[in-house]
Design a protein around this motif. Structure first.
Motif, mmCIF file in Angstrom:
data_model
loop_
_atom_site.group_PDB
_atom_site.id
_atom_site.type_symbol
_atom_site.label_atom_id
_atom_site.label_comp_id
_atom_site.label_asym_id
_atom_site.label_seq_id
_atom_site.Cartn_x
_atom_site.Cartn_y
_atom_site.Cartn_z
ATOM 1 N N TYR A 185 -65.302 5.960 14.310
ATOM 2 C CA TYR A 185 -64.367 5.960 13.182
ATOM 3 C C TYR A 185 -65.093 5.644 11.882
ATOM 4 C CZ TYR A 185 -60.157 4.263 10.618
ATOM 5 O OH TYR A 185 -59.144 4.043 9.715
ATOM 6 N N GLU A 186 -65.946 4.615 11.911
ATOM 7 C CA GLU A 186 -66.698 4.230 10.717
ATOM 8 C C GLU A 186 -67.724 5.291 10.341
ATOM 9 O OE1 GLU A 186 -67.073 -0.584 10.899
ATOM 10 O OE2 GLU A 186 -68.015 0.532 12.531
ATOM 11 N N MET A 187 -68.365 5.859 11.339
ATOM 12 C CA MET A 187 -69.404 6.846 11.074
ATOM 13 C C MET A 187 -68.827 8.098 10.413
ATOM 14 S SD MET A 187 -72.447 5.759 11.922
ATOM 15 C CE MET A 187 -73.453 7.204 12.254
ATOM 16 N N VAL A 188 -67.695 8.568 10.896
ATOM 17 C CA VAL A 188 -67.082 9.763 10.310
ATOM 18 C C VAL A 188 -66.686 9.497 8.862
ATOM 19 C CG1 VAL A 188 -65.104 11.333 10.424
ATOM 20 C CG2 VAL A 188 -66.309 10.697 12.515
ATOM 21 N N ALA A 189 -66.094 8.338 8.612
ATOM 22 C CA ALA A 189 -65.687 7.997 7.241
ATOM 23 C C ALA A 189 -66.905 7.906 6.321
ATOM 24 C CB ALA A 189 -64.921 6.681 7.235
ATOM 25 N N ALA A 190 -67.999 7.329 6.806
ATOM 26 C CA ALA A 190 -69.201 7.180 5.990
ATOM 27 C C ALA A 190 -69.835 8.536 5.687
ATOM 28 C CB ALA A 190 -70.205 6.273 6.700
ATOM 29 N N TYR A 191 -69.933 9.399 6.689
ATOM 30 C CA TYR A 191 -70.476 10.744 6.458
ATOM 31 C C TYR A 191 -69.580 11.534 5.500
ATOM 32 C CZ TYR A 191 -74.420 11.023 9.739
ATOM 33 O OH TYR A 191 -75.641 10.873 10.352
ATOM 34 N N GLY A 192 -68.290 11.209 5.511
ATOM 35 C CA GLY A 192 -67.370 11.879 4.597
ATOM 36 C C GLY A 192 -67.745 11.678 3.144
ATOM 37 N N VAL A 193 -68.403 10.560 2.827
ATOM 38 C CA VAL A 193 -68.845 10.292 1.451
ATOM 39 C C VAL A 193 -69.855 11.353 1.016
ATOM 40 C CG1 VAL A 193 -70.069 8.661 -0.026
ATOM 41 C CG2 VAL A 193 -68.395 7.822 1.642
ATOM 42 N N PHE A 194 -70.773 11.719 1.903
ATOM 43 C CA PHE A 194 -71.767 12.742 1.564
ATOM 44 C C PHE A 194 -71.088 14.088 1.295
ATOM 45 C CE2 PHE A 194 -74.404 10.042 4.613
ATOM 46 C CZ PHE A 194 -74.964 9.290 3.593
ATOM 47 N N ALA A 195 -70.133 14.444 2.135
ATOM 48 C CA ALA A 195 -69.454 15.736 1.988
ATOM 49 C C ALA A 195 -68.522 15.760 0.786
ATOM 50 C CB ALA A 195 -68.662 16.050 3.262
ATOM 51 N N ASN A 196 -68.092 14.584 0.338
ATOM 52 C CA ASN A 196 -67.089 14.499 -0.738
ATOM 53 C C ASN A 196 -67.698 14.073 -2.066
ATOM 54 O OD1 ASN A 196 -64.416 14.704 -1.696
ATOM 55 N ND2 ASN A 196 -64.067 12.516 -1.401
ATOM 56 N N GLY A 197 -68.970 14.372 -2.265
ATOM 57 C CA GLY A 197 -69.583 14.106 -3.557
ATOM 58 C C GLY A 197 -69.678 12.651 -3.930
ATOM 59 N N GLY A 198 -69.826 11.762 -2.935
ATOM 60 C CA GLY A 198 -70.014 10.340 -3.220
ATOM 61 C C GLY A 198 -68.731 9.535 -3.262
#
Length: 777
Positions: free
Chosen positions: A575-588
């Motif tokens: 759960y945490e990993m997906v949310a954290a990787y989402g930052v990269f995909a969402n421009g920070g």
């Protein structure tokens, strides 16, 4: 002509008898009227007042509705979700009225003709209860009494309540309430549940023969149930009688009736138990989420807590039923094949399924601990049993039903053997999220919720291995402005003891060997070169990485700022990993995963509405450069097997059932594989612009793992699930998953195009080794 005295006397007697008759009739009518009046006053027992008639005390299930409008599941005591008259098919209304109450639209709650007929023929030609009376009985009266006087009293109450119901509601509302009230067995409470469970569709989509089956069950849901082997023939006969009644009432022609009577009953059985259906692990997590919400949000009208099993709430969630279905199929397909290979490799292992341990350690530590944590132990301890008595019970054979990939199996086994049996199964977790909103689109917490309750998305935490490295690289890009094209040596590197609090020198090894090459950072991440990670860690420092990870939403409270952090040694949740990787995909920009968008009560009043909260946690340029780094994994690294150009090695053929995945070489996909020490955990984190998906695979115990990296790496254990999932979501174009490149910042100043170097010095990804990490501190 004079009338004789006898004739006069006869006429006088006749007149007297007629008067007496009408007096008796009047008296009878008066007595009936008096009894009805007294009944209405509650002399023979309390009757519901108008408020009860408006709000009958009925348990309503809480319904979970997906983002695409499908019912995902329910929480219930009675699995009842009411439908309005407008949502019923006309063929069902015609079948119901024709069979149960032919004059329903003509009477006012009591059918006088039917009542007289029932009295005259003592019920041999049918009863007299109208649909309204049956509704009154279901709502407000007790089970029929065997005492004749009490039964008459109950019938009188039904009459009064029926008349009041007819005044309170329209005929259409009465029909809907009646069908919503019936228990059709198999957790099918009400017509909507019955329609979904027996035929797999909403009521409005039922055809006439399916509607007739449901109406046929109204007489006796058990005796005329189409699923019970003992009652299938009776169900068919009763359904056909419904057709006859419809013909009699001009709702069906003889030709249609004869055609339908020849058809068998065809069911599409879809059970709605708590372990049935889609997203069982998500629904279980949602249950705990709702419990917390209820504690903090009492009903504003009376201050009472909402009850998810009775109050008929509607919970709108972010899950997409199409994506959830594809995700579950991807997990099931791969894990079934992977387990078969795992079992094959364990055939000659004496301590199977455990490795790196002795049989004594298995019995004392692994099985002993599991035994003490079991429900059996807890219950027997509560009964006052001694430890010796409880342990003895674990050695006694008993009947049980166990899980297998070919379906449940009834067997005889000791409880301790069953624990060891279940320990052999590899588990999986998968979560997919839209990074721009945080909406969770798919959640698979394990391989089978009935037998394995533990959720590996939110609850489970494991070492992430190399999937943690992008956080290190992003820190270096942010603090030192490094380019993915920056060149490093992959030679041995040591961080001396004490520099960052580490107790000894730290010299990580490259799992695939090969030292002394010059590599770009992109190549180093793509092929999980541990020595390059060690160099970066020494340049930025562990604390900076830990600080960066915290801003990305990962719980760092139990993490230590040690150099080995670079290799993913600290436990995190998927759960945490997906949310954290989402930052990269969402421009920070960080969006915490969203599960519930709104909650409504049974009347449609909105009780909760999610308000988006976003945080800028990373420079957009840094986020984009990190994404370009991770694209190397699918171009020249262990993730290259996702692309159509990868040639399948025969050793993988029996688990890559969905390869090729339909992803072209040119398509931009960012990702990272991860494998922990001894192949205990396999990860793959993959991203396209509008979807981030993470997969973890491993044993419940870390000693349950493959003997070699061939099958034990993340690229073999987890990546195929991601590939199968993406193949499915791309196939359904209505889902709208992007195939476009990641958005490039307009003010990009860091070089990201390393194509020339990759072509001259990079690998081709056909069999790019592995990404196993040496985790010794």
């Amino acid at each position: 002509m004079a009338v004789s005295k006898a004739e006069a006397k006869r006429k006088e007697d006749l007149r007297g008898n007629v008067i007496l008759f009408w007096k008796l009739v009047a008296l009878g009518v008066g007595l009936v009227a008096l009894v009805l009046i007294l009944t209405s006053w509650g002399v023979f027992g309390a009757l519901p007042d108008h408020t009860k008639l408006e709000n009958p005390d009925t348990d309503l299930a809480t319904e979970i509705v997906t983002a695409d409008g499908e019912t995902l599941g329910k929480f219930y005591k009675d699995n009842r979700t009411p439908v309005a008259y407008e949502d019923l098919p006309q063929n069902m209304v015609d079948a119901l009225v024709s069979t149960e109450d032919e004059r329903f639209f003509e009477h006012s709650g009591i059918d006088g003709y039917g009542t007289l007929r029932a009295v005259a023929y003592l019920g041999s030609r049918g009863g007299a209860s109208t649909i309204t009376q049956q509704l009154a009985k279901n709502y407000f009266t007790d089970q029929p009494s065997s005492n004749i006087l009490e039964r008459i009293g109950q019938k009188l109450k039904e009459w009064i309540i029926s008349i009041r119901l007819e005044r309170q509601y329209t005929k259409e509302e009465i029909i809907a309430q009646y069908l919503n009230q019936i228990d059709f067995l198999y957790n099918a409470d009400g017509v909507r549940s019955a329609s979904r469970i027996y035929f797999g569709k909403e009521p409005k989509n039922l055809n006439v023969e399916e509607s007739a089956v449901i109406v046929a069950m109204l007489k006796n849901p058990r005796q005329y149930n189409p699923r019970r082997e003992i009652s299938k023939e009776k169900s068919l006969q009763r359904r056909n009688q419904v057709f006859v009644q419809m013909v009699r009432n001009d709702k069906m022609t003889e030709t249609v009736k004869d055609s339908l009577r020849a058809q068998p009953i065809e069911l599409d059985y879809n059970p709605e138990g708590h372990n049935d259906g889609m997203a069982t692990y998500f629904r279980e997590y949602l249950r705990s989420w709702l419990d917390n919400w209820i504690e903090e949000n009492p009903n504003p009208e009376d201050g009472e807590k909402y009850n998810i099993y009775r109050d008929g709430l509607k919970v709108n969630v972010t899950i997409d039923s199409r994506m959830q279905n594809i995700a579950e199929r991807a997990v099931t397909s791969h894990m079934k094949n992977l387990q078969a290979e795992f079992d094959k490799q364990n055939r000659n292992l004496k301590t199977a399924p455990f490795r790196d341990v002795t049989e004594e350690e298995v019995n004392e530590k692994i099985l002993g601990t599991a035994m003490r944590r079991s429900e059996r132990w807890r219950l027997m301890k509560a009964q006052g049993k001694s430890d010796a008595e409880i342990k003895k019970s674990f050695l006694e054979k008993t009947d049980m039903t166990i899980f297998s990939w070919n379906g449940n199996v009834d067997t005889v086994m000791t409880p301790i053997d069953s624990i060891r049996y279940y320990k052999k199964f590899l588990q999986a977790g998968m979560m997919s999220m839209e990074p721009q909103t945080g909406h969770v689109k798919a959640w698979v917490g394990g391989i089978n919720h009935e037998h394995f309750k533990y959720d590996h998305v939110k609850k489970g935490k494991r070492q992430p291995g190399s999937t943690f490295k992008p956080f290190l690289y992003a820190t270096a890009i942010d603090l030192l402005r490094y380019s993915p094209c920056r060149v490093y040596s992959d030679g041995e590197y040591t961080i001396p003891a004490g520099r960052y609090g580490n107790m000894k020198d730290w010299s990580p090894k490259n799992s695939s060997g090969g030292y002394g090459n010059m590599r770009t950072l992109k190549d180093g991440l793509a092929n999980s070169v541990n020595t390059i990670s060690a160099r970066l860690m020494d340049e930025v420092g562990p604390q900076a990485v830990l600080d960066r990870v915290k801003t990305l939403g990962i719980d760092t409270s139990n993490m230590s700022a040690q150099p080995a952090l670079a290799l993913g040694t600290e436990d995190v949740s998927l759960y945490e990993m997906v949310a954290a990787y989402g930052v990269f995909a969402n421009g920070g920009i960080y969006n915490e995963p969203v599960l519930v968008t709104s909650i409504e009560d049974k009347n449609g009043t909105v009780l909760y509405q999610y308000v988006p909260e976003s945080k800028d946690v990373l420079n957009p340029e840094v986020a984009y450069v990190t994404v370009k780094l991770m694209e190397g994994v699918t171009q020249i690294g262990s993730g290259a097997r996702l692309k159509d150009t990868w040639r399948v090695n025969q050793s993988y053929a029996n688990i890559l059932t969905d390869y090729p995945y339909g992803i072209s070489k040119e398509q931009d996909i960012a990702g990272k594989t991860g494998t922990t020490q001894n192949q205990s955990d396999g990860w793959f984190m993959g991203m396209v612009p509008n979807l981030v998906t993470g997969v973890w695979v491993g044993g419940e115990d870390r000693s349950v793992h493959f003997p070699t990296i061939t099958y034990g790496q993340g690229a073999s254990m987890a990546l195929p699930i991601w590939g199968s999932f993406m193949k499915g979501v791309y196939k359904d174009e209505s889902i709208g998953i992007s195939k476009e490149p990641f958005p490039r910042p307009t003010d990009l100043s860091i070089q990201v195009d390393c194509a020339v170097y990759d072509m001259e010095n990079g690998t081709n990804g056909e069999d790019s080794g592995d990404d196993s990490d040496e985790l010794d501190m």
